[in-house]
Design an enzyme around this catalytic site. Sequence first.
Site, PDB file in Angstrom:
ATOM      1  N   GLU A 117     -44.982  -4.842  43.498  1.00 40.12           N
ATOM      2  CA  GLU A 117     -44.301  -3.694  42.872  1.00 40.12           C
ATOM      3  C   GLU A 117     -45.398  -2.791  42.346  1.00 40.12           C
ATOM      4  OE1 GLU A 117     -41.015  -3.186  42.762  1.00 40.12           O
ATOM      5  OE2 GLU A 117     -40.439  -5.071  43.690  1.00 40.12           O
TER       6      GLU A 117
ATOM      7  N   CYS B 104     -43.654   3.683  35.721  1.00 43.09           N
ATOM      8  CA  CYS B 104     -44.038   3.668  37.138  1.00 43.09           C
ATOM      9  C   CYS B 104     -43.229   4.660  37.964  1.00 43.09           C
ATOM     10  CB  CYS B 104     -43.883   2.262  37.699  1.00 43.09           C
ATOM     11  SG  CYS B 104     -42.225   1.616  37.521  1.00 43.09           S
TER      12      CYS B 104
HETATM   13  P1  NAD Z   1     -52.991  -3.490  36.611  1.00 39.62           P
HETATM   14  O1  NAD Z   1     -52.894  -3.592  38.083  1.00 39.62           O
HETATM   15  O2  NAD Z   1     -54.280  -3.063  36.012  1.00 39.62           O
HETATM   16  O3  NAD Z   1     -52.626  -4.892  35.923  1.00 39.62           O
HETATM   17  C1  NAD Z   1     -51.432  -5.582  36.175  1.00 39.62           C
HETATM   18  C2  NAD Z   1     -51.609  -7.065  35.891  1.00 39.62           C
HETATM   19  O4  NAD Z   1     -52.559  -7.604  36.804  1.00 39.62           O
HETATM   20  C3  NAD Z   1     -52.129  -7.404  34.502  1.00 39.62           C
HETATM   21  O5  NAD Z   1     -51.434  -8.541  34.026  1.00 39.62           O
HETATM   22  C4  NAD Z   1     -53.583  -7.740  34.746  1.00 39.62           C
HETATM   23  O6  NAD Z   1     -54.143  -8.634  33.821  1.00 39.62           O
HETATM   24  C5  NAD Z   1     -53.529  -8.379  36.111  1.00 39.62           C
HETATM   25  N1  NAD Z   1     -54.784  -8.308  36.873  1.00 39.62           N
HETATM   26  C6  NAD Z   1     -55.820  -7.459  36.719  1.00 39.62           C
HETATM   27  N2  NAD Z   1     -56.770  -7.687  37.657  1.00 39.62           N
HETATM   28  C7  NAD Z   1     -56.306  -8.717  38.416  1.00 39.62           C
HETATM   29  C8  NAD Z   1     -56.819  -9.401  39.559  1.00 39.62           C
HETATM   30  N3  NAD Z   1     -57.983  -9.073  40.113  1.00 39.62           N
HETATM   31  N4  NAD Z   1     -56.059 -10.384  40.089  1.00 39.62           N
HETATM   32  C9  NAD Z   1     -54.850 -10.707  39.568  1.00 39.62           C
HETATM   33  N5  NAD Z   1     -54.326 -10.088  38.491  1.00 39.62           N
HETATM   34  C10 NAD Z   1     -55.044  -9.105  37.926  1.00 39.62           C
HETATM   35  O7  NAD Z   1     -51.813  -2.527  36.199  1.00 39.62           O
HETATM   36  P2  NAD Z   1     -51.481  -1.921  34.788  1.00 39.62           P
HETATM   37  O8  NAD Z   1     -52.534  -0.929  34.403  1.00 39.62           O
HETATM   38  O9  NAD Z   1     -51.150  -3.006  33.835  1.00 39.62           O
HETATM   39  O10 NAD Z   1     -50.109  -1.138  35.139  1.00 39.62           O
HETATM   40  C11 NAD Z   1     -50.084   0.166  35.618  1.00 39.62           C
HETATM   41  C12 NAD Z   1     -49.736   0.240  37.081  1.00 39.62           C
HETATM   42  O11 NAD Z   1     -48.592  -0.549  37.358  1.00 39.62           O
HETATM   43  C13 NAD Z   1     -49.378   1.640  37.528  1.00 39.62           C
HETATM   44  O12 NAD Z   1     -49.961   1.898  38.777  1.00 39.62           O
HETATM   45  C14 NAD Z   1     -47.864   1.603  37.658  1.00 39.62           C
HETATM   46  O13 NAD Z   1     -47.308   2.542  38.545  1.00 39.62           O
HETATM   47  C15 NAD Z   1     -47.654   0.216  38.123  1.00 39.62           C
HETATM   48  N6  NAD Z   1     -46.303  -0.220  37.799  1.00 39.62           N
HETATM   49  C16 NAD Z   1     -45.436  -0.459  38.807  1.00 39.62           C
HETATM   50  C17 NAD Z   1     -44.132  -0.851  38.510  1.00 39.62           C
HETATM   51  C18 NAD Z   1     -43.128  -1.148  39.592  1.00 39.62           C
HETATM   52  O14 NAD Z   1     -42.096  -1.743  39.273  1.00 39.62           O
HETATM   53  N7  NAD Z   1     -43.376  -0.802  40.842  1.00 39.62           N
HETATM   54  C19 NAD Z   1     -43.755  -1.004  37.192  1.00 39.62           C
HETATM   55  C20 NAD Z   1     -44.673  -0.745  36.192  1.00 39.62           C
HETATM   56  C21 NAD Z   1     -45.961  -0.371  36.502  1.00 39.62           C
END
Ligand code: NAD
Length: 475
Positions: free
Chosen positions: A223, A257
């Site tokens: 997502e 998002c």
């Molecule tokens: P992010 O990708 O930085 O982090 C998301 C999660 O991944 C966190 O729990 C983080 O600790 C973990 N993570 C970080 N590096 C990782 C790795 N290498 N391997 C595995 N896990 C890892 O995202 P964010 O900054 O927390 O959220 C913002 C983004 O999320 C935006 O792009 C937004 O559009 C998207 N988003 C999408 C939805 C949806 O439903 N499609 C909903 C909310 C947010």
Amino acid sequence: MADANPRDPSLAAAAMRAAFDVQHAASRNGGIPSAAARRDRLDRLKQLVLVNADAFADAISADFGTRSRTETKLLEIIPTLSAIKHARKAVSRWMKPERRRVEATFQPAKAWVRHEPLGVIGIISPWNYPLQLALSPLVDALAAGNRAMLKPSELTPAFSALLESTIAAQFAADEVTVVTGGTETGKAFSSLPFDHLLFTGSTAVGREVYKAAAANLVPVTLELGGKSPAMLFDDYSIEKAARSIAFGKFVNAGQTCIAPDYVLVPRAKAQALAEAILAQTRHSYPQVAGNADYSGVISERHRLRLTGAIEAARDAGATILAHEDEGTSAAGKIGPTIVLGAPAEGLLLGEEIFGPILPIIPYDSEDEAIAFMLARERPLALYAFSDRSSDHWRLLDRVISGGVTLNGTLMHIAQESLPFGGVGASGIGAYHGEEGFKRFSHARAIHKIGAVNVFERMGPPWGKTAAFVARMLTR
Ligand code: NAD
């Protein structure tokens, strides 16, 4: 389960693996949970959310500096409760084996598809709606009879700690557990051999998670984010569009998002729309700095990224319409900001903005507006404002997105009857409601032979009957 020793990643990874092994063994030995057992898990989740609703809202607000408690209730707590209610009511029906047709050649026989639990589901969630994005997939995973491990974001430490303790109080470790930690924990987590891994977050991290999961052949739901457009057609009321766009863009200070990322508008209406959106923000948020209803930006790093983008646009000659007041930045906030003439290069038109900045992009023809959208990756959401359905359908036919709200923003995500997910760079797979149940289930094919197995009776050795049947069926 917090990092056993945050300074020793191998110890933390070993503890996580041990927690996984407990769930894995339970999923293999425990059989398929009945509808009643699934409802019991959903009831316990409901209790957890209801009893701790205020504490969750406080924790999330502490993590954001300011996060409107009303927004947390309306956009996180209530959607989660509504997902639980919907799943609870429907789960027996979803579990019923579906009868399928058997071709005449194979009669007499019966066929069904039965949706069975996959086993252990991993759920990695982001910070922007920390409760809903951790618990809404959990609802679907539990309804489908699975066990689950959650890894919330390190950027919401107060929320994540509360989630961890409340889950531990309501669920056995072999049902649901929470693992807390940052990137290293995330990497170790996504390397576990789950039966399915759902990741919500950025497209860049999504790629890493996909790779880690592939090493274990773990199927994923991703997502992700992207630049979700809103398009205004020339017949539609500017005031109505401004209200919907301001609502969708500035709740949670644009850290949504599916927030409209930019707006395409007929050139003659661009200035009027920008001013109407600004006026709407002044109405919705009379103050910015001290207003508990207007959220802060999650961290100073994120705030500097966004203020840098505004400054870069200003330096490139863009017109900036901002609703700010004294103390806005000291409060860790950025006021609603509308940008006319954003430069083609740079963050505002090049990346997902994910903050309270809205570029307005004038167009001279529908083809030009559509070409602008098609030049970018397929978005998570699309918004179109028109009084003519023919405009809506023309746009839907040409621009693909994960989901759509017509003549409004955000509302498609709240419909339990609709799947939620992206397409292309905005995601893989969808969940929510029945689609979520199916996402976390194995659709098992079951075929029961009747009183005689005609096919088998033909041979081998293949004789005249088999040759005749083969001839008939290839005609
Ligand atoms: P992010 O990708 O930085 O982090 C998301 C999660 O991944 C966190 O729990 C983080 O600790 C973990 N993570 C970080 N590096 C990782 C790795 N290498 N391997 C595995 N896990 C890892 O995202 P964010 O900054 O927390 O959220 C913002 C983004 O999320 C935006 O792009 C937004 O559009 C998207 N988003 C999408 C939805 C949806 O439903 N499609 C909903 C909310 C947010």
